[in-house]
Design a protein around this motif. Sequence first.
Motif, PDB file in Angstrom:
ATOM      1  N   LEU A  21       0.812  -1.222   0.000  1.00 29.16           N
ATOM      2  CA  LEU A  21       0.000   0.000   0.000  1.00 29.16           C
ATOM      3  C   LEU A  21       0.843   1.270   0.000  1.00 29.16           C
ATOM      4  CD1 LEU A  21      -2.901  -0.966   2.419  1.00 29.16           C
ATOM      5  CD2 LEU A  21      -3.046  -0.585  -0.030  1.00 29.16           C
ATOM      6  N   GLU A  22       2.147   1.166   0.186  1.00 29.48           N
ATOM      7  CA  GLU A  22       2.989   2.364   0.222  1.00 29.48           C
ATOM      8  C   GLU A  22       2.982   3.120  -1.111  1.00 29.48           C
ATOM      9  OE1 GLU A  22       7.324   3.836   1.796  1.00 29.48           O
ATOM     10  OE2 GLU A  22       6.854   1.709   1.744  1.00 29.48           O
ATOM     11  N   PRO A  23       3.113   2.432  -2.274  1.00 30.62           N
ATOM     12  CA  PRO A  23       3.085   3.185  -3.534  1.00 30.62           C
ATOM     13  C   PRO A  23       1.732   3.840  -3.812  1.00 30.62           C
ATOM     14  CG  PRO A  23       3.752   0.884  -3.923  1.00 30.62           C
ATOM     15  CD  PRO A  23       3.433   1.024  -2.492  1.00 30.62           C
ATOM     16  N   GLU A  24       0.669   3.357  -3.155  1.00 31.12           N
ATOM     17  CA  GLU A  24      -0.673   3.894  -3.404  1.00 31.12           C
ATOM     18  C   GLU A  24      -0.861   5.248  -2.740  1.00 31.12           C
ATOM     19  OE1 GLU A  24      -2.651   2.545  -5.537  1.00 31.12           O
ATOM     20  OE2 GLU A  24      -1.409   0.771  -5.771  1.00 31.12           O
ATOM     21  N   GLN A  25       0.020   5.625  -1.844  1.00 28.42           N
ATOM     22  CA  GLN A  25      -0.026   6.909  -1.150  1.00 28.42           C
ATOM     23  C   GLN A  25      -1.421   7.161  -0.562  1.00 28.42           C
ATOM     24  OE1 GLN A  25       1.215   9.628  -4.182  1.00 28.42           O
ATOM     25  NE2 GLN A  25       3.330   8.953  -4.124  1.00 28.42           N
ATOM     26  N   LEU A  26      -1.768   6.337   0.394  1.00 27.23           N
ATOM     27  CA  LEU A  26      -3.069   6.463   1.061  1.00 27.23           C
ATOM     28  C   LEU A  26      -3.173   7.825   1.750  1.00 27.23           C
ATOM     29  CD1 LEU A  26      -3.392   2.995   2.827  1.00 27.23           C
ATOM     30  CD2 LEU A  26      -4.568   3.739   0.776  1.00 27.23           C
ATOM     31  N   PRO A  27      -4.360   8.385   1.811  1.00 29.84           N
ATOM     32  CA  PRO A  27      -4.541   9.635   2.556  1.00 29.84           C
ATOM     33  C   PRO A  27      -4.157   9.415   4.020  1.00 29.84           C
ATOM     34  CG  PRO A  27      -6.525   9.079   1.316  1.00 29.84           C
ATOM     35  CD  PRO A  27      -5.605   7.942   1.167  1.00 29.84           C
ATOM     36  N   LEU A  63     -11.091   2.046   1.967  1.00 26.07           N
ATOM     37  CA  LEU A  63      -9.869   1.601   1.284  1.00 26.07           C
ATOM     38  C   LEU A  63     -10.192   1.124  -0.133  1.00 26.07           C
ATOM     39  CD1 LEU A  63      -6.844   0.877   1.300  1.00 26.07           C
ATOM     40  CD2 LEU A  63      -7.480  -1.330   2.300  1.00 26.07           C
ATOM     41  N   HIS A  64     -11.262   0.364  -0.256  1.00 29.19           N
ATOM     42  CA  HIS A  64     -11.679  -0.132  -1.571  1.00 29.19           C
ATOM     43  C   HIS A  64     -12.033   1.026  -2.502  1.00 29.19           C
ATOM     44  CE1 HIS A  64     -14.756  -1.983  -4.347  1.00 29.19           C
ATOM     45  NE2 HIS A  64     -13.675  -2.703  -4.591  1.00 29.19           N
ATOM     46  N   GLN A  65     -12.781   1.996  -1.979  1.00 23.62           N
ATOM     47  CA  GLN A  65     -13.165   3.165  -2.773  1.00 23.62           C
ATOM     48  C   GLN A  65     -11.922   3.923  -3.244  1.00 23.62           C
ATOM     49  OE1 GLN A  65     -16.329   3.950  -3.535  1.00 23.62           O
ATOM     50  NE2 GLN A  65     -15.747   5.747  -4.702  1.00 23.62           N
ATOM     51  N   TYR A  66     -10.961   4.105  -2.344  1.00 20.66           N
ATOM     52  CA  TYR A  66      -9.751   4.841  -2.698  1.00 20.66           C
ATOM     53  C   TYR A  66      -8.959   4.090  -3.782  1.00 20.66           C
ATOM     54  CZ  TYR A  66      -5.263   7.137  -2.419  1.00 20.66           C
ATOM     55  OH  TYR A  66      -4.121   7.803  -2.741  1.00 20.66           O
ATOM     56  N   LEU A  67      -8.818   2.784  -3.621  1.00 21.82           N
ATOM     57  CA  LEU A  67      -8.071   1.990  -4.618  1.00 21.82           C
ATOM     58  C   LEU A  67      -8.772   2.026  -5.969  1.00 21.82           C
ATOM     59  CD1 LEU A  67      -7.021  -1.119  -2.489  1.00 21.82           C
ATOM     60  CD2 LEU A  67      -5.570   0.796  -3.228  1.00 21.82           C
ATOM     61  N   ARG A  68     -10.063   2.021  -5.982  1.00 24.40           N
ATOM     62  CA  ARG A  68     -10.835   2.092  -7.226  1.00 24.40           C
ATOM     63  C   ARG A  68     -10.625   3.427  -7.931  1.00 24.40           C
ATOM     64  NH1 ARG A  68     -17.011   0.692  -6.644  1.00 24.40           N
ATOM     65  NH2 ARG A  68     -17.141  -1.241  -7.810  1.00 24.40           N
ATOM     66  N   GLU A  69     -10.745   4.501  -7.135  1.00 28.74           N
ATOM     67  CA  GLU A  69     -10.606   5.848  -7.723  1.00 28.74           C
ATOM     68  C   GLU A  69      -9.217   6.053  -8.321  1.00 28.74           C
ATOM     69  OE1 GLU A  69     -11.551   8.488  -4.523  1.00 28.74           O
ATOM     70  OE2 GLU A  69     -13.712   8.104  -4.673  1.00 28.74           O
ATOM     71  N   ARG A  70      -8.212   5.469  -7.725  1.00 22.48           N
ATOM     72  CA  ARG A  70      -6.839   5.608  -8.217  1.00 22.48           C
ATOM     73  C   ARG A  70      -6.568   4.687  -9.398  1.00 22.48           C
ATOM     74  NH1 ARG A  70      -2.277   8.307  -5.896  1.00 22.48           N
ATOM     75  NH2 ARG A  70      -1.260   6.576  -6.888  1.00 22.48           N
ATOM     76  N   GLY A  71      -7.459   3.734  -9.665  1.00 20.60           N
ATOM     77  CA  GLY A  71      -7.240   2.783 -10.752  1.00 20.60           C
ATOM     78  C   GLY A  71      -6.094   1.836 -10.416  1.00 20.60           C
ATOM     79  N   THR A  73      -3.849  -1.395  -9.402  1.00 15.07           N
ATOM     80  CA  THR A  73      -3.838  -2.806  -9.808  1.00 15.07           C
ATOM     81  C   THR A  73      -3.873  -3.712  -8.588  1.00 15.07           C
ATOM     82  OG1 THR A  73      -1.419  -2.801  -9.837  1.00 15.07           O
ATOM     83  CG2 THR A  73      -2.548  -2.339 -11.914  1.00 15.07           C
ATOM     84  N   LEU A  74      -3.882  -3.119  -7.422  1.00 14.16           N
ATOM     85  CA  LEU A  74      -3.970  -3.876  -6.177  1.00 14.16           C
ATOM     86  C   LEU A  74      -5.453  -4.061  -5.852  1.00 14.16           C
ATOM     87  CD1 LEU A  74      -2.275  -5.055  -3.894  1.00 14.16           C
ATOM     88  CD2 LEU A  74      -2.402  -2.858  -2.758  1.00 14.16           C
ATOM     89  N   TYR A  75      -5.865  -5.311  -5.729  1.00 13.54           N
ATOM     90  CA  TYR A  75      -7.280  -5.605  -5.500  1.00 13.54           C
ATOM     91  C   TYR A  75      -7.540  -5.909  -4.030  1.00 13.54           C
ATOM     92  CZ  TYR A  75      -7.558  -5.840 -10.542  1.00 13.54           C
ATOM     93  OH  TYR A  75      -7.512  -5.533 -11.863  1.00 13.54           O
ATOM     94  N   LEU A  76      -8.715  -5.506  -3.604  1.00 17.52           N
ATOM     95  CA  LEU A  76      -9.077  -5.651  -2.199  1.00 17.52           C
ATOM     96  C   LEU A  76      -9.093  -7.112  -1.768  1.00 17.52           C
ATOM     97  CD1 LEU A  76      -9.954  -4.111   0.330  1.00 17.52           C
ATOM     98  CD2 LEU A  76     -12.301  -4.478  -0.385  1.00 17.52           C
ATOM     99  N   HIS A  77      -9.612  -7.994  -2.606  1.00 16.04           N
ATOM    100  CA  HIS A  77      -9.682  -9.402  -2.209  1.00 16.04           C
ATOM    101  C   HIS A  77      -8.291  -9.996  -1.986  1.00 16.04           C
ATOM    102  CE1 HIS A  77      -9.097 -10.000  -6.568  1.00 16.04           C
ATOM    103  NE2 HIS A  77      -8.604 -11.180  -6.235  1.00 16.04           N
ATOM    104  N   GLU A  78      -7.282  -9.436  -2.681  1.00 17.10           N
ATOM    105  CA  GLU A  78      -5.918  -9.909  -2.458  1.00 17.10           C
ATOM    106  C   GLU A  78      -5.410  -9.425  -1.100  1.00 17.10           C
ATOM    107  OE1 GLU A  78      -3.885  -8.301  -5.826  1.00 17.10           O
ATOM    108  OE2 GLU A  78      -4.566  -9.899  -7.174  1.00 17.10           O
ATOM    109  N   LEU A  79      -5.745  -8.179  -0.739  1.00 15.60           N
ATOM    110  CA  LEU A  79      -5.312  -7.641   0.554  1.00 15.60           C
ATOM    111  C   LEU A  79      -5.984  -8.355   1.724  1.00 15.60           C
ATOM    112  CD1 LEU A  79      -5.282  -3.802  -0.101  1.00 15.60           C
ATOM    113  CD2 LEU A  79      -3.321  -5.277   0.278  1.00 15.60           C
ATOM    114  N   LEU A  80      -7.199  -8.776   1.508  1.00 20.31           N
ATOM    115  CA  LEU A  80      -7.954  -9.415   2.593  1.00 20.31           C
ATOM    116  C   LEU A  80      -7.700 -10.916   2.686  1.00 20.31           C
ATOM    117  CD1 LEU A  80     -11.370  -7.563   2.332  1.00 20.31           C
ATOM    118  CD2 LEU A  80      -9.453  -7.110   3.859  1.00 20.31           C
TER     119      LEU A  80
END
Length: 190
Positions: A21-27, A63-71, A73-80
């Motif tokens: 999640l580091e490259p995704e630059q979470l808020p 988290l899912h909403q943020y990953l979607r908006e950023r487009g 390639t990391l999917y939520l089901h993989e994180l969970l």
Amino acid sequence: MASRLLAGERLVRALEPGGELEPEQLPRKLRAELETALGKKHKSGDVPSGPARLVSFRLIRDLHQYLRERGSTLYLHELLEGSEIYLPEVVKPPRNPELVARLEKIKIQLANEEYKRITHNITCQDSRHSGTLSDFGKQVAAFVCTYLGSQYIFAEMASRVLAALIVASVVGLAELYVMVRAMEGELGEL
């Protein structure tokens, strides 16, 4: 009802420095909430109650909403992966003693009513006294009726007596058959 999940190792590692999640630059707010939920840092000495690493569904949705908006390639089901839905233990309240007493009273009442319903057709008469003279009286009546009625058919006394004996015997055998069937039924119910 479930509203949280127990985070698996993959989600914990993804939040660590150098994680997925580091490259995704979470808020900052989302990252702080996730780290707090995962038990990595707590505000001013807060100690998490219950099992550690409990994440609310709301945070997972964010988290899912943020990953979607950023487009991403990391999917939520993989994180969970490895995570489980957390179902808190349901604590049953103690039973009210008054209610338990009332329920026992009702059970006893229903059992008595069922007993009365089952035994309503049982009489207290002794079975040895039935079938003595009362059955013999039916046979005598059948004999007398046949004897008197046969005078119109037979002129001789022997024929009339023989016909009356046959009819009385048939009535006696019918009574015996009914009595055996009734006893058979009583023995079958035991």
